[in-house]
Each structure stands twice: as structure tokens, then as C-alpha cells.
Motif scaffolding. Sequence first.
Motif, short mmCIF file in Angstrom:
data_model
loop_
_atom_site.label_atom_id
_atom_site.label_comp_id
_atom_site.label_asym_id
_atom_site.label_seq_id
_atom_site.Cartn_x
_atom_site.Cartn_y
_atom_site.Cartn_z
N ALA A 51 20.06 59.16 -108.55
CA ALA A 51 21.38 58.40 -109.10
C ALA A 51 21.01 57.62 -110.32
N TRP A 52 21.96 57.64 -111.23
CA TRP A 52 21.75 57.12 -112.51
C TRP A 52 23.10 56.50 -112.88
N SER A 53 23.09 55.43 -113.56
CA SER A 53 24.37 54.73 -114.30
C SER A 53 23.85 54.20 -115.54
N PRO A 54 24.75 54.58 -116.53
CA PRO A 54 24.77 54.35 -117.81
C PRO A 54 24.79 52.62 -118.19
N ARG A 55 23.69 52.51 -119.25
CA ARG A 55 23.84 50.86 -119.45
C ARG A 55 24.96 50.77 -120.37
N ASP A 56 25.41 49.37 -120.09
CA ASP A 56 26.64 49.11 -121.01
C ASP A 56 26.44 49.05 -122.54
#
Length: 60
Positions: A51-56
Motif C-alpha cells: 500500500a502507498w499513499s502520496p504525500r500532500d
Amino acid sequence: MRTRLKLKPGQRGTKKLQALYGDRLICVRYRYDFETGRRFKTIELIVDEKAWSPRDHTMR
């Protein structure tokens, strides 16, 4: 060396590799070395998944 053909899984020339690697197979490339007169078949595989979520990154 030059790449002349890039195939997606399921296309002609990829079926044996798709049977071997399944959903991990991304593409098959045929590369040609004109100096030696040789053809190389290379593959791109998925070897890890998490799982990965981009930084803001807000534009300022």
C-alpha cells in the motif's frame, strides 16, 4: 541495442511467459543487437506490492 517490439500480456509471443508468471508479468520486449546479430527477449515483472499513499504536495 534497439527495442523493436513491446508486447502486453496475452498478445502473441507472450503466452508461455504469462502462463509461467501470471499477473506479475507487465510486458515482454524484443531487443535486437545489430552488431552481433542477436535477438533478446526481456520481461518486466512485479516483484513486490504494498500500500502507498502520496504525500500532500500543495503548490504554493
